[in-house]
Design a protein around this motif. Sequence first.
Motif, PDB file in Angstrom:
ATOM      1  N   GLN A 186       0.671  -1.022  -0.121  1.00 43.45           N
ATOM      2  CA  GLN A 186       0.212   0.011  -0.039  1.00 43.45           C
ATOM      3  C   GLN A 186       0.823   1.103   0.100  1.00 43.45           C
ATOM      4  OE1 GLN A 186      -0.481  -2.774   2.112  1.00 43.45           O
ATOM      5  NE2 GLN A 186      -2.338  -3.669   1.283  1.00 43.45           N
ATOM      6  N   PHE A 187       2.062   1.221   0.481  1.00 45.49           N
ATOM      7  CA  PHE A 187       2.827   2.483   0.511  1.00 45.49           C
ATOM      8  C   PHE A 187       3.424   2.407  -0.893  1.00 45.49           C
ATOM      9  CE2 PHE A 187       3.432   1.821   5.192  1.00 45.49           C
ATOM     10  CZ  PHE A 187       3.261   3.064   5.607  1.00 45.49           C
ATOM     11  N   LYS A 188       3.855   1.336  -1.632  1.00 46.31           N
ATOM     12  CA  LYS A 188       4.367   1.434  -2.803  1.00 46.31           C
ATOM     13  C   LYS A 188       3.219   2.076  -3.792  1.00 46.31           C
ATOM     14  CE  LYS A 188       7.237  -2.872  -2.839  1.00 46.31           C
ATOM     15  NZ  LYS A 188       7.561  -4.120  -3.513  1.00 46.31           N
ATOM     16  N   ALA A 189       1.961   1.788  -3.509  1.00 51.19           N
ATOM     17  CA  ALA A 189       0.898   2.379  -4.317  1.00 51.19           C
ATOM     18  C   ALA A 189       0.842   3.855  -4.314  1.00 51.19           C
ATOM     19  CB  ALA A 189      -0.416   1.565  -3.965  1.00 51.19           C
ATOM     20  N   LEU A 190       1.438   4.467  -3.064  1.00 53.89           N
ATOM     21  CA  LEU A 190       1.298   5.908  -3.127  1.00 53.89           C
ATOM     22  C   LEU A 190       2.484   6.535  -3.812  1.00 53.89           C
ATOM     23  CD1 LEU A 190       0.490   6.389   0.811  1.00 53.89           C
ATOM     24  CD2 LEU A 190      -1.084   6.656  -0.988  1.00 53.89           C
ATOM     25  N   ILE A 191       3.592   5.718  -4.133  1.00 49.09           N
ATOM     26  CA  ILE A 191       4.833   6.292  -4.608  1.00 49.09           C
ATOM     27  C   ILE A 191       5.006   5.849  -6.076  1.00 49.09           C
ATOM     28  CG2 ILE A 191       7.258   6.221  -4.326  1.00 49.09           C
ATOM     29  CD1 ILE A 191       6.611   5.519  -1.327  1.00 49.09           C
ATOM     30  N   TYR A 192       4.696   4.593  -6.483  1.00 48.66           N
ATOM     31  CA  TYR A 192       5.068   4.221  -7.820  1.00 48.66           C
ATOM     32  C   TYR A 192       3.609   4.169  -8.637  1.00 48.66           C
ATOM     33  CZ  TYR A 192       9.227   2.731  -5.326  1.00 48.66           C
ATOM     34  OH  TYR A 192      10.410   2.548  -4.585  1.00 48.66           O
ATOM     35  N   ARG A 193       3.758   4.181  -9.964  1.00 51.30           N
ATOM     36  CA  ARG A 193       2.771   4.117 -10.925  1.00 51.30           C
ATOM     37  C   ARG A 193       2.484   2.686 -10.942  1.00 51.30           C
ATOM     38  NH1 ARG A 193       4.082   8.339 -16.023  1.00 51.30           N
ATOM     39  NH2 ARG A 193       3.912  10.180 -14.699  1.00 51.30           N
ATOM     40  N   GLU A 194       3.325   1.848 -11.044  1.00 57.10           N
ATOM     41  CA  GLU A 194       3.098   0.364 -11.068  1.00 57.10           C
ATOM     42  C   GLU A 194       3.580  -0.376  -9.964  1.00 57.10           C
ATOM     43  OE1 GLU A 194       4.055  -1.439 -14.751  1.00 57.10           O
ATOM     44  OE2 GLU A 194       2.955   0.207 -16.073  1.00 57.10           O
ATOM     45  N   VAL A 195       3.017  -1.049  -9.091  1.00 55.49           N
ATOM     46  CA  VAL A 195       3.296  -1.656  -7.931  1.00 55.49           C
ATOM     47  C   VAL A 195       3.884  -2.985  -8.232  1.00 55.49           C
ATOM     48  CG1 VAL A 195       2.509  -2.617  -5.825  1.00 55.49           C
ATOM     49  CG2 VAL A 195       1.601  -0.642  -6.513  1.00 55.49           C
ATOM     50  N   GLN A 196       5.230  -3.039  -8.301  1.00 59.52           N
ATOM     51  CA  GLN A 196       5.976  -4.238  -8.025  1.00 59.52           C
ATOM     52  C   GLN A 196       5.896  -5.048  -6.901  1.00 59.52           C
ATOM     53  OE1 GLN A 196       7.109  -5.210 -11.475  1.00 59.52           O
ATOM     54  NE2 GLN A 196       6.313  -3.785 -12.082  1.00 59.52           N
ATOM     55  N   LEU A 197       5.688  -6.512  -6.877  1.00 57.71           N
ATOM     56  CA  LEU A 197       5.700  -7.231  -5.548  1.00 57.71           C
ATOM     57  C   LEU A 197       7.132  -7.255  -5.482  1.00 57.71           C
ATOM     58  CD1 LEU A 197       2.667  -9.435  -6.203  1.00 57.71           C
ATOM     59  CD2 LEU A 197       2.600  -7.417  -4.925  1.00 57.71           C
ATOM     60  N   HIS A 198       7.392  -7.755  -4.135  1.00 61.95           N
ATOM     61  CA  HIS A 198       8.660  -8.039  -3.872  1.00 61.95           C
ATOM     62  C   HIS A 198       9.305  -9.368  -4.287  1.00 61.95           C
ATOM     63  CE1 HIS A 198      10.119  -5.071  -0.884  1.00 61.95           C
ATOM     64  NE2 HIS A 198       8.636  -5.193  -0.001  1.00 61.95           N
ATOM     65  N   ALA A 199      10.534  -9.375  -4.725  1.00 62.26           N
ATOM     66  CA  ALA A 199      10.830 -10.764  -5.168  1.00 62.26           C
ATOM     67  C   ALA A 199      11.208 -11.491  -4.149  1.00 62.26           C
ATOM     68  CB  ALA A 199      12.034 -10.706  -6.197  1.00 62.26           C
ATOM     69  N   ALA A 200      11.190 -12.991  -4.170  1.00 60.25           N
ATOM     70  CA  ALA A 200      11.626 -13.647  -3.074  1.00 60.25           C
ATOM     71  C   ALA A 200      13.399 -13.614  -3.206  1.00 60.25           C
ATOM     72  CB  ALA A 200      11.302 -15.015  -3.476  1.00 60.25           C
ATOM     73  N   GLU A 201      13.872 -13.445  -1.942  1.00 59.01           N
ATOM     74  CA  GLU A 201      15.137 -13.613  -1.683  1.00 59.01           C
ATOM     75  C   GLU A 201      15.650 -15.026  -2.160  1.00 59.01           C
ATOM     76  OE1 GLU A 201      18.061 -11.853   1.626  1.00 59.01           O
ATOM     77  OE2 GLU A 201      17.363 -13.865   2.187  1.00 59.01           O
ATOM     78  N   GLU A 202      16.391 -15.136  -3.302  1.00 55.03           N
ATOM     79  CA  GLU A 202      16.932 -16.388  -3.574  1.00 55.03           C
ATOM     80  C   GLU A 202      18.502 -16.324  -3.163  1.00 55.03           C
ATOM     81  OE1 GLU A 202      16.430 -16.502  -7.819  1.00 55.03           O
ATOM     82  OE2 GLU A 202      14.259 -16.716  -7.771  1.00 55.03           O
ATOM     83  N   LYS A 203      18.537 -16.681  -1.845  1.00 52.63           N
ATOM     84  CA  LYS A 203      19.934 -16.779  -1.346  1.00 52.63           C
ATOM     85  C   LYS A 203      20.221 -18.084  -0.895  1.00 52.63           C
ATOM     86  CE  LYS A 203      21.455 -13.245   1.055  1.00 52.63           C
ATOM     87  NZ  LYS A 203      22.814 -12.737   0.297  1.00 52.63           N
TER      88      LYS A 203
END
Length: 268
Positions: A186-203
């Motif tokens: 929801q914070f991303k939606a205030l800041i970015y035009r398109e909301v990108q989900l967090h990518a899983a950490e592949e560590k």
Amino acid sequence: MSLICPLCHQPLLLQTASYRCDTGHQFDLAKEGYVNLLPVQHKSSRQPGDSPEMLLARREFLDAGYYQPLRDRVAAWLSQRLPAVSAQLLDIGCGEGYYTAEMAAALPQAQVYGLDVAKAAIRMAAKRYRAIKFCVASSQRLPFANASLDGIVRIYAPCNEEELSRVVKPGGYLLTVTPGAHHLEQFKALIYREVQLHAAEEKVYAGFNQVAQESLRYRMTLSSVAATTLLQMTPFAWRAREEVWQTLAAATAFDCEADFTLTLWQRT
């Protein structure tokens, strides 16, 4: 005692109010009870880590209970896996000690350490949580002996993976917490035009096998003060326009989602 000298790597022994090694290096306990094991030559800046103002705001946010489900789950995982007696546990990037304190409560017979590069954070933590051994140190050079720890907790904190495998005992654990796909979208939606989900950490941590993973996801209703504080605690703050801050400050309440991934690794 698991602590080692950050200069010569010899064991440190507590003598009255100072830690000393056989080489002669000495590190005095502060009046709050912590020890500073970050030599000036290992600092990346004059005052590394978060500012006192940011730490106070973060403590207020955490004390309000918004991240308590995460704190409780971390403590539960540790109490299920670590030895009930005499475990040695380190919280890397412990900040002002919110999570560290719950780890110590869940493992009352363990020796729990908290480490952070920010002196102001460690001072705050040591003043409130006297039973925990706190130290100012770099996560890139852990001041702990080889194979001396039963567990390490890494909640968002930077780390040196070689150091993790060096200090954790065979059979010991590393517990990591990373953002889940929908964390604070929801914070991303205030800041970015398109909301990108967090990518899983592949560590993959060398010397460790993954043994468990769990998603923790829940809704939060934040006050305007809590919403602005939480945004300041995230990398999104650098991209937030002035109108975003004004929107949060004027909101009666702000609904958003917490989404964490807990992963447990075991030292081979």
